[in-house]
Design an enzyme around this catalytic site. Structure first.
Site, mmCIF file in Angstrom:
data_model
loop_
_atom_site.group_PDB
_atom_site.id
_atom_site.type_symbol
_atom_site.label_atom_id
_atom_site.label_comp_id
_atom_site.label_asym_id
_atom_site.label_seq_id
_atom_site.Cartn_x
_atom_site.Cartn_y
_atom_site.Cartn_z
ATOM 1 N N ASN A 16 0.860 -1.183 0.000
ATOM 2 C CA ASN A 16 0.000 0.000 0.000
ATOM 3 C C ASN A 16 0.900 1.237 0.000
ATOM 4 O O ASN A 16 1.400 1.649 1.043
ATOM 5 C CB ASN A 16 -0.896 -0.042 1.253
ATOM 6 N N TRP A 17 1.084 1.792 -1.198
ATOM 7 C CA TRP A 17 2.022 2.918 -1.332
ATOM 8 C C TRP A 17 1.455 4.226 -0.766
ATOM 9 O O TRP A 17 2.152 5.234 -0.724
ATOM 10 C CB TRP A 17 2.402 3.116 -2.804
ATOM 11 N N LYS A 18 0.190 4.211 -0.384
ATOM 12 C CA LYS A 18 -0.455 5.421 0.175
ATOM 13 C C LYS A 18 -0.082 6.635 -0.679
ATOM 14 O O LYS A 18 -0.087 6.543 -1.905
ATOM 15 C CB LYS A 18 -0.048 5.592 1.652
ATOM 16 N N HIS A 77 -10.036 1.475 4.374
ATOM 17 C CA HIS A 77 -8.797 1.674 5.132
ATOM 18 C C HIS A 77 -9.056 2.688 6.257
ATOM 19 O O HIS A 77 -9.816 3.645 6.077
ATOM 20 C CB HIS A 77 -7.685 2.177 4.197
ATOM 21 N N GLU A 94 -6.247 -4.665 10.390
ATOM 22 C CA GLU A 94 -5.252 -3.608 10.597
ATOM 23 C C GLU A 94 -5.609 -2.802 11.846
ATOM 24 O O GLU A 94 -6.346 -1.808 11.751
ATOM 25 C CB GLU A 94 -5.245 -2.655 9.399
ATOM 26 N N SER A 143 2.646 -1.833 10.642
ATOM 27 C CA SER A 143 4.084 -1.865 10.975
ATOM 28 C C SER A 143 4.745 -3.219 10.727
ATOM 29 O O SER A 143 5.544 -3.688 11.535
ATOM 30 C CB SER A 143 4.302 -1.402 12.420
ATOM 31 N N GLY A 202 2.538 -0.910 4.496
ATOM 32 C CA GLY A 202 2.553 0.507 4.141
ATOM 33 C C GLY A 202 3.966 1.031 3.992
ATOM 34 O O GLY A 202 4.622 0.789 2.976
HETATM 35 P P1 PGA Z 1 2.154 0.609 7.836
HETATM 36 O O1 PGA Z 1 0.719 0.756 7.129
HETATM 37 O O2 PGA Z 1 2.784 -0.652 7.283
HETATM 38 O O3 PGA Z 1 2.891 1.841 7.427
HETATM 39 O O4 PGA Z 1 1.919 0.523 9.301
HETATM 40 C C1 PGA Z 1 -0.107 -0.348 6.902
HETATM 41 C C2 PGA Z 1 -1.404 0.145 6.327
HETATM 42 O O5 PGA Z 1 -1.919 1.165 6.791
HETATM 43 O O6 PGA Z 1 -1.957 -0.455 5.383
#
Ligand code: PGA
Length: 247
Positions: free
Chosen positions: A6-8, A91, A161, A209, A230
């Site tokens: 998930n590149w956000k 999300h 999540e 994380s 992420g």
């Molecule tokens: P993160 O995000 O790996 O940066 O904690 C995961 C997500 O929100 O999908």
């Protein structure tokens, strides 16, 4: 194992997107793993057009509408037309800016109707000693899938999540024993909506994380089918190490 990257909004340009895509292609050539990339919407088509690798693509979100006079919306059909095959829905970062459960249910239905596999994100903001977070999660799953037909429910992927674990460091991620417990609980919830062995066939991912330091332990002890990653998915070295740690 499935890794959804998930590149956000971390990847702002095509150059960076292409180099992360190239890295993913190298990784799937040497390892038995499936990688799904979820780039920012404007970059998705540029990566997916002509893609002949095993990498799949996901929308980070889809519109709750079906199109028409909706400025700024990107509908499921549009993502399908540029060869996305998955869509992240619900999300916590979208819920935090007001996405309703009704909108999430509509998004899931549209995604399925247009051939996208929805990845439904659920997770509590904190844990309480009385276990209220468990009924909270049941409610999130129920409101998102209960209006679907049995056949449609079978197409959903769940991503657990917990909000308290997102965007932190390794130490803040869930422990594998707690994750295993949650996986059993999610399977129990799913069995209310999918009779027989149907609930066992729904892939469940963990996100929050995940990195090279914890992925192996979570994969081995957590009972998950994959991960939604992420920040560690947009740092080439961190992502390579994370994937290699699963080998
Ligand atoms: P993160 O995000 O790996 O940066 O904690 C995961 C997500 O929100 O999908």
């Amino acid at each position: 194992m499935m890794i959804v990257a998930n590149w956000k909004a971390y990847v702002e340009d095509l150059k960076k997107a292409k180099s992360l895509f190239a890295l993913s292609k190298r990784l799937v050539r040497t390892q038995d793993i499936s990688i799904v990339l979820a780039p920012p919407a404007p970059l998705l088509g540029a990566l997916s057009s002509g893609n002949s690798s095993r990498i799949a693509f996901s929308a980070q979100d889809v519109s709750a509408s079906t199109g028409g006079p909706q400025t700024g919306e990107s509908v499921a059909q549009t993502f399908a037309s540029v060869k996305a095959t998955y869509a992240i829905v619900g999300h916590s970062e979208r819920r935090a800016i007001g996405e309703s459960e009704a909108a999430i249910a509509a998004k899931i239905a549209h995604a399925i109707a247009h051939g996208l596999t929805p990845i439904l994100c659920v997770g509590e903001s904190e844990r309480d000693a009385d276990g209220r977070y468990l009924s909270f999660i049941r409610q999130q799953v129920s409101s998102a899938i209960s209006s679907l037909t049995l056949k449609e429910r079978q197409k959903v992927i769940i991503a657990y999540e917990p909000i308290w674990a997102i965007n932190k460091s390794t130490a803040a991620a869930i422990q594998s024993t707690d994750l295993r417990e949650m996986m059993l609980y999610l399977r129990k919830i799913l069995s209310e909506f999918l009779p027989g062995s149907g609930a066992l066939r729904i892939p469940i991912l963990y996100g929050g994380s995940v990195d090279a330091a914890n992925i192996r332990e979570l994969a081995g002890g957590g009972g998950v089918d994959g991960f939604l990653v992420g920040h560690a998915s947009v740092d080439p070295r961190a992502f390579r190490d994370l994937v290699k740690a699963l080998a």
